[in-house]
Write a protein that holds these residues in place. Structure first.
Motif, PDB file in Angstrom:
ATOM      1  N   TYR A   1     -54.147 -14.735  59.543  1.00 53.57           N
ATOM      2  CA  TYR A   1     -55.371 -13.957  59.659  1.00 53.57           C
ATOM      3  C   TYR A   1     -55.572 -12.797  58.528  1.00 53.57           C
ATOM      4  O   TYR A   1     -56.568 -12.436  58.245  1.00 53.57           O
ATOM      5  CB  TYR A   1     -55.261 -13.126  60.984  1.00 53.57           C
ATOM      6  CG  TYR A   1     -55.499 -13.743  62.295  1.00 53.57           C
ATOM      7  CD1 TYR A   1     -54.702 -14.880  62.540  1.00 53.57           C
ATOM      8  CD2 TYR A   1     -56.411 -13.382  63.346  1.00 53.57           C
ATOM      9  CE1 TYR A   1     -54.984 -15.664  63.581  1.00 53.57           C
ATOM     10  CE2 TYR A   1     -56.600 -14.190  64.345  1.00 53.57           C
ATOM     11  CZ  TYR A   1     -56.096 -15.132  64.532  1.00 53.57           C
ATOM     12  OH  TYR A   1     -56.137 -15.879  65.969  1.00 53.57           O
ATOM     13  N   TYR A   2     -54.434 -13.000  57.569  1.00 51.40           N
ATOM     14  CA  TYR A   2     -54.641 -11.566  56.509  1.00 51.40           C
ATOM     15  C   TYR A   2     -54.196 -12.404  55.291  1.00 51.40           C
ATOM     16  O   TYR A   2     -53.561 -13.188  55.010  1.00 51.40           O
ATOM     17  CB  TYR A   2     -53.501 -10.555  56.849  1.00 51.40           C
ATOM     18  CG  TYR A   2     -53.706  -9.888  58.165  1.00 51.40           C
ATOM     19  CD1 TYR A   2     -54.897  -9.007  58.369  1.00 51.40           C
ATOM     20  CD2 TYR A   2     -52.920 -10.325  59.236  1.00 51.40           C
ATOM     21  CE1 TYR A   2     -54.949  -8.346  59.573  1.00 51.40           C
ATOM     22  CE2 TYR A   2     -53.067  -9.459  60.354  1.00 51.40           C
ATOM     23  CZ  TYR A   2     -54.188  -8.514  60.625  1.00 51.40           C
ATOM     24  OH  TYR A   2     -54.013  -8.172  61.896  1.00 51.40           O
ATOM     25  N   THR A   3     -55.136 -11.695  54.273  1.00 53.50           N
ATOM     26  CA  THR A   3     -54.320 -11.936  52.800  1.00 53.50           C
ATOM     27  C   THR A   3     -53.861 -10.614  52.657  1.00 53.50           C
ATOM     28  O   THR A   3     -54.301  -9.530  52.633  1.00 53.50           O
ATOM     29  CB  THR A   3     -55.929 -12.098  51.988  1.00 53.50           C
ATOM     30  OG1 THR A   3     -56.292 -13.670  52.122  1.00 53.50           O
ATOM     31  CG2 THR A   3     -55.306 -11.700  50.549  1.00 53.50           C
ATOM     32  N   GLN A   4     -52.745 -10.613  51.872  1.00 53.10           N
ATOM     33  CA  GLN A   4     -51.843  -9.559  51.621  1.00 53.10           C
ATOM     34  C   GLN A   4     -51.357  -9.276  50.390  1.00 53.10           C
ATOM     35  O   GLN A   4     -51.303 -10.245  49.519  1.00 53.10           O
ATOM     36  CB  GLN A   4     -50.421  -9.851  52.501  1.00 53.10           C
ATOM     37  CG  GLN A   4     -49.493  -8.442  52.427  1.00 53.10           C
ATOM     38  CD  GLN A   4     -48.284  -8.699  53.166  1.00 53.10           C
ATOM     39  OE1 GLN A   4     -48.132  -9.790  53.991  1.00 53.10           O
ATOM     40  NE2 GLN A   4     -47.361  -8.192  52.657  1.00 53.10           N
ATOM     41  N   LEU A   5     -51.980  -8.396  49.570  1.00 57.64           N
ATOM     42  CA  LEU A   5     -51.978  -8.039  48.161  1.00 57.64           C
ATOM     43  C   LEU A   5     -50.881  -6.854  47.826  1.00 57.64           C
ATOM     44  O   LEU A   5     -51.152  -6.102  48.876  1.00 57.64           O
ATOM     45  CB  LEU A   5     -53.299  -7.771  47.683  1.00 57.64           C
ATOM     46  CG  LEU A   5     -54.459  -8.666  47.937  1.00 57.64           C
ATOM     47  CD1 LEU A   5     -55.498  -8.135  47.008  1.00 57.64           C
ATOM     48  CD2 LEU A   5     -54.342  -9.889  47.443  1.00 57.64           C
TER      49      LEU A   5
ATOM     50  N   GLY B   1     -39.003  -2.791  43.675  1.00 53.30           N
ATOM     51  CA  GLY B   1     -38.011  -1.682  43.085  1.00 53.30           C
ATOM     52  C   GLY B   1     -39.080  -0.532  42.760  1.00 53.30           C
ATOM     53  O   GLY B   1     -38.457   0.497  42.027  1.00 53.30           O
ATOM     54  N   GLU B   2     -40.325  -0.767  42.568  1.00 51.97           N
ATOM     55  CA  GLU B   2     -41.264   0.270  42.119  1.00 51.97           C
ATOM     56  C   GLU B   2     -41.857   0.882  43.228  1.00 51.97           C
ATOM     57  O   GLU B   2     -42.014   0.290  44.294  1.00 51.97           O
ATOM     58  CB  GLU B   2     -42.201  -0.427  41.188  1.00 51.97           C
ATOM     59  CG  GLU B   2     -41.528  -0.760  39.731  1.00 51.97           C
ATOM     60  CD  GLU B   2     -41.065   0.495  38.921  1.00 51.97           C
ATOM     61  OE1 GLU B   2     -41.344   1.482  39.369  1.00 51.97           O
ATOM     62  OE2 GLU B   2     -40.170   0.168  38.333  1.00 51.97           O
ATOM     63  N   ASP B   3     -42.710   2.032  42.997  1.00 50.71           N
ATOM     64  CA  ASP B   3     -43.747   2.483  44.021  1.00 50.71           C
ATOM     65  C   ASP B   3     -44.670   1.536  44.232  1.00 50.71           C
ATOM     66  O   ASP B   3     -45.116   0.908  43.029  1.00 50.71           O
ATOM     67  CB  ASP B   3     -44.332   3.947  43.598  1.00 50.71           C
ATOM     68  CG  ASP B   3     -45.021   4.682  44.581  1.00 50.71           C
ATOM     69  OD1 ASP B   3     -45.212   4.168  45.718  1.00 50.71           O
ATOM     70  OD2 ASP B   3     -45.795   5.446  44.204  1.00 50.71           O
ATOM     71  N   GLY B   4     -45.445   1.456  45.258  1.00 50.79           N
ATOM     72  CA  GLY B   4     -46.515   0.500  45.313  1.00 50.79           C
ATOM     73  C   GLY B   4     -47.107   0.521  46.731  1.00 50.79           C
ATOM     74  O   GLY B   4     -46.386   1.138  47.718  1.00 50.79           O
ATOM     75  N   PHE B   5     -48.102  -0.451  46.978  1.00 47.35           N
ATOM     76  CA  PHE B   5     -48.597  -0.440  48.186  1.00 47.35           C
ATOM     77  C   PHE B   5     -48.717  -1.873  48.645  1.00 47.35           C
ATOM     78  O   PHE B   5     -49.099  -2.894  47.625  1.00 47.35           O
ATOM     79  CB  PHE B   5     -50.103   0.323  48.096  1.00 47.35           C
ATOM     80  CG  PHE B   5     -50.032   1.680  47.953  1.00 47.35           C
ATOM     81  CD1 PHE B   5     -50.034   2.500  49.096  1.00 47.35           C
ATOM     82  CD2 PHE B   5     -49.780   2.388  46.963  1.00 47.35           C
ATOM     83  CE1 PHE B   5     -49.828   3.965  48.915  1.00 47.35           C
ATOM     84  CE2 PHE B   5     -49.722   3.762  46.564  1.00 47.35           C
ATOM     85  CZ  PHE B   5     -49.794   4.407  47.651  1.00 47.35           C
ATOM     86  N   GLU B   6     -48.905  -2.258  49.784  1.00 46.02           N
ATOM     87  CA  GLU B   6     -49.254  -3.713  50.348  1.00 46.02           C
ATOM     88  C   GLU B   6     -50.764  -3.524  51.013  1.00 46.02           C
ATOM     89  O   GLU B   6     -50.520  -2.498  52.007  1.00 46.02           O
ATOM     90  CB  GLU B   6     -48.313  -4.504  50.900  1.00 46.02           C
ATOM     91  CG  GLU B   6     -47.238  -4.642  49.987  1.00 46.02           C
ATOM     92  CD  GLU B   6     -46.041  -5.323  50.404  1.00 46.02           C
ATOM     93  OE1 GLU B   6     -45.669  -6.616  49.944  1.00 46.02           O
ATOM     94  OE2 GLU B   6     -45.521  -4.856  51.520  1.00 46.02           O
ATOM     95  N   ILE B   7     -51.678  -4.163  50.941  1.00 48.42           N
ATOM     96  CA  ILE B   7     -53.004  -3.896  51.829  1.00 48.42           C
ATOM     97  C   ILE B   7     -53.171  -5.369  52.438  1.00 48.42           C
ATOM     98  O   ILE B   7     -52.828  -6.511  51.840  1.00 48.42           O
ATOM     99  CB  ILE B   7     -54.244  -3.545  50.991  1.00 48.42           C
ATOM    100  CG1 ILE B   7     -54.497  -4.551  49.702  1.00 48.42           C
ATOM    101  CG2 ILE B   7     -53.994  -2.184  50.427  1.00 48.42           C
ATOM    102  CD1 ILE B   7     -55.603  -4.305  48.961  1.00 48.42           C
ATOM    103  N   TYR B   8     -53.558  -5.267  53.730  1.00 51.63           N
ATOM    104  CA  TYR B   8     -53.862  -6.400  54.487  1.00 51.63           C
ATOM    105  C   TYR B   8     -55.313  -6.557  54.846  1.00 51.63           C
ATOM    106  O   TYR B   8     -55.832  -5.788  55.532  1.00 51.63           O
ATOM    107  CB  TYR B   8     -53.147  -6.277  55.856  1.00 51.63           C
ATOM    108  CG  TYR B   8     -51.525  -6.327  55.821  1.00 51.63           C
ATOM    109  CD1 TYR B   8     -50.841  -7.161  55.982  1.00 51.63           C
ATOM    110  CD2 TYR B   8     -50.962  -5.121  55.145  1.00 51.63           C
ATOM    111  CE1 TYR B   8     -49.506  -7.149  55.982  1.00 51.63           C
ATOM    112  CE2 TYR B   8     -49.613  -4.871  55.103  1.00 51.63           C
ATOM    113  CZ  TYR B   8     -48.815  -6.177  55.608  1.00 51.63           C
ATOM    114  OH  TYR B   8     -47.523  -6.124  55.500  1.00 51.63           O
TER     115      TYR B   8
END
Length: 377
Positions: free
Chosen positions: A148-152, A199-206
């Motif tokens: 249902y999701y594309t995850q970036l 190992g870095e800062d970051g975000f995942e969006i759905y």
């Protein structure tokens, strides 16, 4: 009749990757980019600026209902009762013998709603395992929302600057391993998680998994990141980044033949929270004096690259273990590896030898993670 291979599964961004002439490979039955702009360039972009990954092949299992917390507690080794709404943590599903079904990230959406993010290559096995273990428990509904999701994954010290251009949500207050919901690229109710595997800062969006929406958001992320030198990144850089950060990969550092204590992940196994699948076996390992082997970090001190599967020897010539993951480290400019060795060879600065094309090449045990991101001033 000879068996025909099943067709590779594709993410909604597959056509975008191919149009961009990314190098594609079979990854756990998925047609995925191994590199888009060159592994070293992608790796360095994430360490020093920002990169974006298509991780839509990951799986998403949702547990809903008044029995969902009890189900998560039985299924996973970490203590989900400590999670607040909007918080996530690292955990694992175990077999009764204390080895890994899979490592997972558990997100608490509400008191009666949990999202378990699972690995790509084990998706079908994991879903079957979840249903077999908790499917008959009262008050819980199990749904596989993987497709249902594309995850970036937008990763790197400039990830927050890129994503902030695309959302009215104030990202700064979101702590590591927390998430929220908001508008991204004009899409409402997008899950925004401050997690990652680099190992870095970051975000995942759905985001919704239809191809037009996925391609539009992917391109808008790349456009927003131009001023920060963003690069589209593939599996190759994802692997070298997680290796520098000494993050486990299923089938390498963790598997159905490796237990939690051997993998050095005992801090996530909350034996005092009550019963869960695999707990009794872990208690027995402790009672018998702990694991007999351990996962260690190796740095090559002679010329050579220790690769996955290469044997490890003591300096007197006895085979003692095997490398699980090994590669040059682009940011550290060293040749590094993770390997299982007997505990007596696990002390820091212990020298061992790795067999590389018939030659014995010296390495030494070093602390992990090999790389830690700098603390913000």
């Amino acid at each position: 009749m000879p068996e025909t291979a099943a067709p590779l599964r594709k993410t909604a961004l597959n056509a975008v990757h191919r149009a961009a002439k990314a190098k594609m490979v079979d990854f756990g039955g998925w047609d995925m980019p191994v590199d888009c702009c060159g592994l070293t360039a992608e790796h360095m972009a994430v360490r020093t600026g920002v990169g974006v990954f298509d991780v839509s092949h990951m799986g998403d299992i949702q547990l809903r209902g008044p029995g969902s917390l009890a189900a998560v507690q039985k299924l996973c080794m970490n203590d989900a009762s400590k999670l607040q709404i909007g918080q996530a943590h690292y955990s694992a599903m175990l077999y009764p013998n204390g080895t890994f079904v899979d490592d997972v990230v558990v997100h608490k959406l509400s008191d009666n709603d949990y999202l378990i993010v699972i690995n790509a290559g084990t998706r079908e096995k994991d879903v079957q395992w979840v249903r077999s273990q908790i499917g008959s428990m009262p008050g819980v509904h199990v749904n596989d929302f993987s497709d249902y999701y594309t995850q970036l994954a937008i990763q790197g010290p400039k990830a927050i600057d890129v994503l902030q251009k695309l959302t009215p949500v104030d990202l700064a207050p979101i702590k590591n391993y927390w998430f929220t919901w908001g508008q991204v690229c004009g899409l409402h109710n997008v899950m925004i998680a401050r997690t990652g595997y680099t190992g870095e800062d970051g975000f995942e969006i759905y985001i919704p998994s239809d191809e037009p929406t996925s391609a539009r958001v992917w391109n808008e992320v790349l456009e927003a990141g131009k001023e920060f030198g963003i690069l589209a990144c593939g599996l190759g850089a994802r692997n070298t980044l997680r290796l520098e950060a000494a993050m486990a990969l299923y089938g390498h550092e963790i598997s159905d033949t490796i237990n939690v204590f051997e993998a050095g992940l005992g801090r996530y196994a909350k034996l005092d929270k009550g019963d869960f699948v695999g707990r009794d076996a872990l208690v027995k390992v402790q009672e018998e004096g702990g694991p007999k082997r351990k996962l260690v970090g190796l740095e090559m001190i002679e010329r050579g690259i220790g690769r996955d599967g290469y044997p490890v020897f003591s300096l007197d010539g006895a085979k003692i273990g095997e490398i699980t993951s090994g590669s040059p480290a682009p940011f550290l400019k060293k040749n590094i590896a993770l390997a299982y060795v007997p505990v007596e060879f696990g002390a820091l600065d212990t020298e061992v030898a790795v067999e590389i094309r018939g030659q014995m090449v010296k390495a030494k045990v070093v602390p992990t993670p090999f790389y830690k991101r700098p603390k913000k001033a």
